[in-house]
Motif scaffolding. Structure first.
Motif, PDB file in Angstrom:
ATOM      1  N   ALA A  10      22.310 -11.510  -1.534  1.00 52.46           N
ATOM      2  CA  ALA A  10      23.445 -12.335  -1.948  1.00 52.46           C
ATOM      3  C   ALA A  10      24.597 -12.217  -0.951  1.00 52.46           C
ATOM      4  O   ALA A  10      25.306 -13.197  -0.681  1.00 52.46           O
ATOM      5  CB  ALA A  10      23.920 -11.928  -3.341  1.00 52.46           C
ATOM      6  N   LEU A  11      24.785 -11.037  -0.384  1.00 52.04           N
ATOM      7  CA  LEU A  11      25.827 -10.855   0.629  1.00 52.04           C
ATOM      8  C   LEU A  11      25.521 -11.696   1.868  1.00 52.04           C
ATOM      9  O   LEU A  11      26.436 -12.268   2.478  1.00 52.04           O
ATOM     10  CB  LEU A  11      25.945  -9.382   1.008  1.00 52.04           C
ATOM     11  CG  LEU A  11      26.580  -8.467  -0.041  1.00 52.04           C
ATOM     12  CD1 LEU A  11      26.477  -7.009   0.388  1.00 52.04           C
ATOM     13  CD2 LEU A  11      28.038  -8.851  -0.285  1.00 52.04           C
ATOM     14  N   GLY A  12      24.245 -11.778   2.246  1.00 55.56           N
ATOM     15  CA  GLY A  12      23.862 -12.637   3.366  1.00 55.56           C
ATOM     16  C   GLY A  12      24.159 -14.092   3.067  1.00 55.56           C
ATOM     17  O   GLY A  12      24.656 -14.836   3.927  1.00 55.56           O
ATOM     18  N   LEU A  80      24.662 -11.060 -12.050  1.00 53.12           N
ATOM     19  CA  LEU A  80      24.864 -10.101 -10.962  1.00 53.12           C
ATOM     20  C   LEU A  80      25.160 -10.814  -9.652  1.00 53.12           C
ATOM     21  O   LEU A  80      26.105 -10.459  -8.927  1.00 53.12           O
ATOM     22  CB  LEU A  80      23.616  -9.226 -10.795  1.00 53.12           C
ATOM     23  CG  LEU A  80      23.555  -8.342  -9.539  1.00 53.12           C
ATOM     24  CD1 LEU A  80      24.616  -7.250  -9.618  1.00 53.12           C
ATOM     25  CD2 LEU A  80      22.163  -7.742  -9.361  1.00 53.12           C
ATOM     26  N   VAL A  81      24.363 -11.829  -9.348  1.00 51.69           N
ATOM     27  CA  VAL A  81      24.453 -12.487  -8.038  1.00 51.69           C
ATOM     28  C   VAL A  81      25.725 -13.319  -7.899  1.00 51.69           C
ATOM     29  O   VAL A  81      26.414 -13.243  -6.873  1.00 51.69           O
ATOM     30  CB  VAL A  81      23.208 -13.369  -7.803  1.00 51.69           C
ATOM     31  CG1 VAL A  81      23.352 -14.189  -6.524  1.00 51.69           C
ATOM     32  CG2 VAL A  81      21.950 -12.501  -7.740  1.00 51.69           C
ATOM     33  N   GLN A  82      26.075 -14.106  -8.910  1.00 52.29           N
ATOM     34  CA  GLN A  82      27.213 -15.020  -8.765  1.00 52.29           C
ATOM     35  C   GLN A  82      28.555 -14.314  -8.574  1.00 52.29           C
ATOM     36  O   GLN A  82      29.356 -14.757  -7.739  1.00 52.29           O
ATOM     37  CB  GLN A  82      27.280 -15.974  -9.954  1.00 52.29           C
ATOM     38  CG  GLN A  82      26.185 -17.038  -9.954  1.00 52.29           C
ATOM     39  CD  GLN A  82      26.138 -17.846  -8.674  1.00 52.29           C
ATOM     40  OE1 GLN A  82      25.276 -17.612  -7.829  1.00 52.29           O
ATOM     41  NE2 GLN A  82      27.049 -18.783  -8.531  1.00 52.29           N
ATOM     42  N   PRO A  83      28.851 -13.229  -9.297  1.00 53.90           N
ATOM     43  CA  PRO A  83      30.107 -12.541  -9.004  1.00 53.90           C
ATOM     44  C   PRO A  83      30.196 -12.033  -7.565  1.00 53.90           C
ATOM     45  O   PRO A  83      31.278 -12.008  -6.979  1.00 53.90           O
ATOM     46  CB  PRO A  83      30.114 -11.370 -10.002  1.00 53.90           C
ATOM     47  CG  PRO A  83      29.309 -11.869 -11.151  1.00 53.90           C
ATOM     48  CD  PRO A  83      28.212 -12.701 -10.517  1.00 53.90           C
ATOM     49  N   VAL A  84      29.054 -11.638  -6.981  1.00 52.58           N
ATOM     50  CA  VAL A  84      29.049 -11.160  -5.595  1.00 52.58           C
ATOM     51  C   VAL A  84      29.565 -12.236  -4.647  1.00 52.58           C
ATOM     52  O   VAL A  84      30.174 -11.942  -3.610  1.00 52.58           O
ATOM     53  CB  VAL A  84      27.638 -10.706  -5.179  1.00 52.58           C
ATOM     54  CG1 VAL A  84      27.557 -10.391  -3.687  1.00 52.58           C
ATOM     55  CG2 VAL A  84      27.229  -9.469  -5.986  1.00 52.58           C
TER      56      VAL A  84
END
Length: 293
Positions: A10-12, A80-84
């Motif tokens: 997700a950071l990528g 988890l992914v969307q807040p990142v």
């Protein structure tokens, strides 16, 4: 599935979104006009964007980001992914300063740190986990999508009658909702691609994902044209994960810690994140960091 790997991927995707958004800002034409959501203005704006070469280049970067985003959603929970993805704002800072040949200020560094700490606190307190089930049935997304569409139409209606500040907030809110649903449809699409790639384009979620993503991008750009980025960006960045968390829990069965203490901590940490986004939007040249993936 590995939550840690999902966060890394997700950071990528966030890095690609930050780069694409920064470049798109150079061709967005941020003329501030109230009522920027009128049908004729939307059509003219879309035609203008499609005529810009740099805008097409950013689509390639966004495609990579979307691929990483889809993989992250397949590996981890929607909540988890969307807040990142809120870290897109932080990643856009050095990119924008590089393009403008300026230095990051101490205030920007401070609020970028606050945003990161708020996000980390939320994830550590909530510990979002994806339910061990297969792809979300398409039928379970129909009613939430209908409700989301009604709210989105309401946001556009408010923007068409409001001044620049409220119009930017309303359009930014509509964009955040669209991106939240885009993530839910993308997760369903990624899951089906992993399990049944042959019949992928026969799935309604593919077309719903493309449509919601397009609407989100257009509304984000219109929000920036309608009013100050300090009004539009916080709405986009905060509504997106909020909508995604709700969809993840209600539709996808995501599991978050729900003890009274945990809920208070989640709300406070998310509020800290939202305040930091608002502060950065006021003081930093963030460009179009609110765009997806």
């Amino acid at each position: 599935m590995s939550a840690g790997l999902a966060v890394v991927v997700a950071l990528g995707g966030s890095a690609c979104a930050a780069l694409a958004g920064t470049l798109q800002h150079r061709v967005a034409g941020r003329g501030r006009t109230a009522g920027a959501s009128a049908t004729g203005q939307i059509a003219r704006f879309v035609r203008h964007q499609l005529s810009q070469r740099l805008w097409w280049i950013t689509l390639g970067v966004q495609a990579v980001g979307l691929g990483l985003h889809g993989l992250a959603l397949h590996l981890g929970a929607l909540s988890l992914v969307q807040p990142v993805l809120a870290l897109v704002v932080v990643m856009a800072l050095p990119l924008n300063h590089r393009l403008n040949h300026t230095r990051i200020s101490r205030a920007e560094l401070l609020w970028a740190t606050v945003l990161t700490v708020g996000l980390a606190a939320f994830l550590l307190i909530a510990i979002p986990r994806r339910a061990p089930v297969g792809p979300i049935p398409t039928a379970r997304l129909v009613v939430p999508a209908g409700v989301g569409l009604l709210v989105l139409v309401l946001c556009i209606a408010v923007a068409s009658r409001a001044g620049s500040q409220l119009a930017a907030v309303a359009l930014g809110t509509g964009s955040g909702i669209a991106f939240g649903f885009e993530a839910a449809f993308l997760q369903a699409t990624a899951d089906r691609l992993a399990n049944q790639p042959a019949g992928l384009f026969g799935q309604a979620t593919v077309y719903a994902w493309l449509a919601s993503g397009f609407v989100g991008v257009v509304l984000t750009q219109l929000a920036y044209r309608a009013g100050p980025i300090s009004a539009a960006l916080p709405a986009v960045i905060t509504v997106n994960p909020i909508c995604s968390i709700v969809l993840g829990v209600v539709v996808g069965g995501d599991q978050l810690r729900q003890s009274p203490g945990a809920v208070v901590g989640e709300v406070v940490s998310f509020a800290v994140l939202a305040v930091a986004v608002g502060a950065l939007a006021r003081i930093a040249p963030l460009g179009d960091a609110g765009n997806g993936p």
